[in-house]
Design a protein around this motif. Structure first.
Motif, PDB file in Angstrom:
ATOM      1  N   LYS A  63      97.586  35.646  47.111  1.00 16.39           N
ATOM      2  CA  LYS A  63      98.639  34.646  47.223  1.00 16.39           C
ATOM      3  C   LYS A  63      98.340  33.451  48.106  1.00 16.39           C
ATOM      4  O   LYS A  63      98.145  33.805  49.265  1.00 16.39           O
ATOM      5  CB  LYS A  63     100.237  35.226  47.227  1.00 16.39           C
ATOM      6  CG  LYS A  63     100.421  35.975  46.037  1.00 16.39           C
ATOM      7  CD  LYS A  63     102.155  36.442  45.935  1.00 16.39           C
ATOM      8  CE  LYS A  63     102.131  37.187  44.884  1.00 16.39           C
ATOM      9  NZ  LYS A  63     102.108  36.339  43.562  1.00 16.39           N
ATOM     10  N   ALA A  64      98.954  32.293  47.976  1.00 15.02           N
ATOM     11  CA  ALA A  64      98.956  31.248  48.741  1.00 15.02           C
ATOM     12  C   ALA A  64     100.147  30.703  48.583  1.00 15.02           C
ATOM     13  O   ALA A  64     100.315  29.623  47.478  1.00 15.02           O
ATOM     14  CB  ALA A  64      97.836  30.262  48.624  1.00 15.02           C
ATOM     15  N   ASN A  65     101.115  30.817  49.484  1.00 17.77           N
ATOM     16  CA  ASN A  65     102.672  30.252  49.259  1.00 17.77           C
ATOM     17  C   ASN A  65     103.031  30.617  48.015  1.00 17.77           C
ATOM     18  O   ASN A  65     103.607  29.506  47.017  1.00 17.77           O
ATOM     19  CB  ASN A  65     102.714  28.750  49.530  1.00 17.77           C
ATOM     20  CG  ASN A  65     102.764  28.464  51.076  1.00 17.77           C
ATOM     21  OD1 ASN A  65     102.531  29.438  51.993  1.00 17.77           O
ATOM     22  ND2 ASN A  65     103.002  27.273  51.387  1.00 17.77           N
ATOM     23  N   GLY A  66     103.181  31.510  47.557  1.00 15.53           N
ATOM     24  CA  GLY A  66     103.522  32.062  46.044  1.00 15.53           C
ATOM     25  C   GLY A  66     102.730  31.938  44.960  1.00 15.53           C
ATOM     26  O   GLY A  66     103.087  32.458  43.895  1.00 15.53           O
ATOM     27  N   GLY A 141      90.062  27.082  53.434  1.00 14.95           N
ATOM     28  CA  GLY A 141      91.111  26.611  52.144  1.00 14.95           C
ATOM     29  C   GLY A 141      90.802  24.861  51.855  1.00 14.95           C
ATOM     30  O   GLY A 141      90.812  24.274  52.952  1.00 14.95           O
ATOM     31  N   THR A 142      90.904  24.681  50.593  1.00 16.40           N
ATOM     32  CA  THR A 142      90.974  23.227  50.219  1.00 16.40           C
ATOM     33  C   THR A 142      92.014  23.135  49.261  1.00 16.40           C
ATOM     34  O   THR A 142      92.127  24.002  48.338  1.00 16.40           O
ATOM     35  CB  THR A 142      89.720  23.029  49.510  1.00 16.40           C
ATOM     36  OG1 THR A 142      88.657  23.138  50.462  1.00 16.40           O
ATOM     37  CG2 THR A 142      89.807  21.508  48.990  1.00 16.40           C
ATOM     38  N   GLY A 181      95.348  39.197  55.788  1.00 19.79           N
ATOM     39  CA  GLY A 181      96.318  38.463  56.433  1.00 19.79           C
ATOM     40  C   GLY A 181      96.042  37.178  57.009  1.00 19.79           C
ATOM     41  O   GLY A 181      95.523  37.509  58.420  1.00 19.79           O
ATOM     42  N   PHE A 182      96.051  35.940  56.821  1.00 19.66           N
ATOM     43  CA  PHE A 182      95.621  34.801  57.480  1.00 19.66           C
ATOM     44  C   PHE A 182      97.035  33.870  57.826  1.00 19.66           C
ATOM     45  O   PHE A 182      98.151  34.041  57.159  1.00 19.66           O
ATOM     46  CB  PHE A 182      94.845  33.866  56.555  1.00 19.66           C
ATOM     47  CG  PHE A 182      93.569  34.565  56.254  1.00 19.66           C
ATOM     48  CD1 PHE A 182      92.500  34.467  57.182  1.00 19.66           C
ATOM     49  CD2 PHE A 182      93.243  34.976  55.057  1.00 19.66           C
ATOM     50  CE1 PHE A 182      91.566  35.158  56.838  1.00 19.66           C
ATOM     51  CE2 PHE A 182      91.946  35.548  54.495  1.00 19.66           C
ATOM     52  CZ  PHE A 182      91.318  35.535  55.786  1.00 19.66           C
ATOM     53  N   GLY A 183      97.038  33.658  59.029  1.00 23.73           N
ATOM     54  CA  GLY A 183      97.949  32.488  59.485  1.00 23.73           C
ATOM     55  C   GLY A 183      97.955  31.351  58.833  1.00 23.73           C
ATOM     56  O   GLY A 183      97.002  30.831  58.036  1.00 23.73           O
ATOM     57  N   SER A 184      99.075  30.736  58.787  1.00 27.21           N
ATOM     58  CA  SER A 184      99.402  29.487  57.921  1.00 27.21           C
ATOM     59  C   SER A 184      99.034  28.134  58.765  1.00 27.21           C
ATOM     60  O   SER A 184      98.875  28.124  60.013  1.00 27.21           O
ATOM     61  CB  SER A 184     101.032  29.146  57.897  1.00 27.21           C
ATOM     62  OG  SER A 184     101.593  28.914  59.099  1.00 27.21           O
ATOM     63  N   THR A 195     101.020  26.409  54.805  1.00 30.10           N
ATOM     64  CA  THR A 195     100.429  27.330  53.587  1.00 30.10           C
ATOM     65  C   THR A 195      99.902  28.450  54.349  1.00 30.10           C
ATOM     66  O   THR A 195      99.065  28.334  55.165  1.00 30.10           O
ATOM     67  CB  THR A 195      99.438  26.546  52.810  1.00 30.10           C
ATOM     68  OG1 THR A 195      99.918  25.409  52.034  1.00 30.10           O
ATOM     69  CG2 THR A 195      98.957  27.717  51.643  1.00 30.10           C
ATOM     70  N   SER A 196     100.065  29.730  54.182  1.00 28.79           N
ATOM     71  CA  SER A 196      99.578  30.876  54.434  1.00 28.79           C
ATOM     72  C   SER A 196      98.988  31.374  53.188  1.00 28.79           C
ATOM     73  O   SER A 196      99.300  31.292  52.141  1.00 28.79           O
ATOM     74  CB  SER A 196     100.827  31.733  55.041  1.00 28.79           C
ATOM     75  OG  SER A 196     101.789  32.242  54.199  1.00 28.79           O
ATOM     76  N   VAL A 197      98.068  32.385  53.681  1.00 28.82           N
ATOM     77  CA  VAL A 197      97.323  32.866  52.680  1.00 28.82           C
ATOM     78  C   VAL A 197      97.220  34.355  52.868  1.00 28.82           C
ATOM     79  O   VAL A 197      96.861  35.297  53.963  1.00 28.82           O
ATOM     80  CB  VAL A 197      95.870  32.279  52.655  1.00 28.82           C
ATOM     81  CG1 VAL A 197      94.597  32.906  51.552  1.00 28.82           C
ATOM     82  CG2 VAL A 197      95.705  30.764  52.701  1.00 28.82           C
ATOM     83  N   GLN A 198      97.191  35.126  51.836  1.00 29.34           N
ATOM     84  CA  GLN A 198      96.904  36.864  51.934  1.00 29.34           C
ATOM     85  C   GLN A 198      95.793  37.133  50.472  1.00 29.34           C
ATOM     86  O   GLN A 198      96.112  36.618  49.649  1.00 29.34           O
ATOM     87  CB  GLN A 198      98.133  37.667  51.613  1.00 29.34           C
ATOM     88  CG  GLN A 198      99.097  37.318  52.650  1.00 29.34           C
ATOM     89  CD  GLN A 198     100.067  38.564  52.669  1.00 29.34           C
ATOM     90  OE1 GLN A 198     100.089  39.220  51.595  1.00 29.34           O
ATOM     91  NE2 GLN A 198     100.862  38.739  53.710  1.00 29.34           N
ATOM     92  N   ASN A 199      95.078  37.873  51.014  1.00 27.16           N
ATOM     93  CA  ASN A 199      93.938  38.265  49.974  1.00 27.16           C
ATOM     94  C   ASN A 199      93.605  39.902  49.919  1.00 27.16           C
ATOM     95  O   ASN A 199      93.883  40.496  50.999  1.00 27.16           O
ATOM     96  CB  ASN A 199      92.448  37.633  50.491  1.00 27.16           C
ATOM     97  CG  ASN A 199      92.556  36.189  50.363  1.00 27.16           C
ATOM     98  OD1 ASN A 199      91.762  35.590  51.033  1.00 27.16           O
ATOM     99  ND2 ASN A 199      92.934  35.743  49.176  1.00 27.16           N
TER     100      ASN A 199
END
Length: 210
Positions: A63-66, A141-142, A181-184, A195-199
């Motif tokens: 997810k990236a911000n939902g 991220g783009t 888990g990535f910082g925003s 925008t924060s990212v989780q994979n």
């Protein structure tokens, strides 16, 4: 799960403790077929120590911000193992291309590069190595909208677990699950948004040992 793993390892250790002296005593009898051989623990037959290089492929989701993300990717890894008895410890770095993205009606978000530097620890059962891993991670991220796009780099953590098996003395195959888990970061497209990212990655790989 930890309780079951601990029980399994205790049973294995007790079995080896009972079988080792029994086989040693049997080897002392003159008519024993094993009298001229030295008994060794079969779990230690494979040597995991040393430098290795490999390639991997993955399917990732998150997810990236939902917004839901998903896609495939390819990469490479390089690492070194140390072995003490059945214990295997080491460090590994990986980097590669990923197609994890989200394509909406008015905007899109894409990760292009994904990498990490991790420690690994495992317990070898001869040519079979279950392991856990964790460390630092990086991704790009783009974000695109109708009015433009913005690129940012995200840093964070990765943890996971997997299993690896030796196909030959030089070649091994693995499957592993990794959580990132990535910082925003702030994207300006056109209004600023954090925008924060989780994979999550299911990754398959092949390695060659030198």
């Amino acid at each position: 799960m930890r309780k079951h793993l601990r029980s399994t390892l205790i049973c294995i250790a007790l079995s080896v403790g009972v079988l080792h002296p029994a086989k040693s005593i049997a080897a002392d009898f003159p008519n024993s077929r094993n009298s001229s051989t030295v008994y060794s623990d079969p779990r230690l037959a494979a040597n995991w120590q040393g430098l290795y290089l490999g390639v991997n492929t993955h399917y990732g989701w998150g997810k990236a911000n939902g917004a839901n993300l998903g896609g495939f990717g390819l990469g490479g890894h390089l690492g070194y193992n140390f072995q003490s008895g059945p214990g295997v410890f080491g460090a590994e770095g990986d980097f590669g291309y990923t197609g994890i993205d989200h394509r909406g009606f008015s905007e899109a978000f894409r990760q292009k590069w994904l990498g990490s530097g991790r420690l690994r620890a495992g317990y070898a059962f001869d040519r079979f190595l279950p392991f856990v891993t964790g460390g630092l991670a990086y991704t790009t991220g783009t974000m695109k909208t109708a009015t433009g796009k913005d690129d940012q780099a995200h840093f964070g953590y990765v943890i996971g677990a997997g299993v690896e098996a030796m196909l030959t003395d030089r070649v091994s195959a693995r499957v592993e699950f990794l959580h990132y888990g990535f910082g925003s970061q702030t994207y300006s497209v056109p209004a600023a948004r954090r925008t924060s990212v989780q994979n999550n990655l299911l990754r398959f790989g092949m390695s060659y040992r030198f």
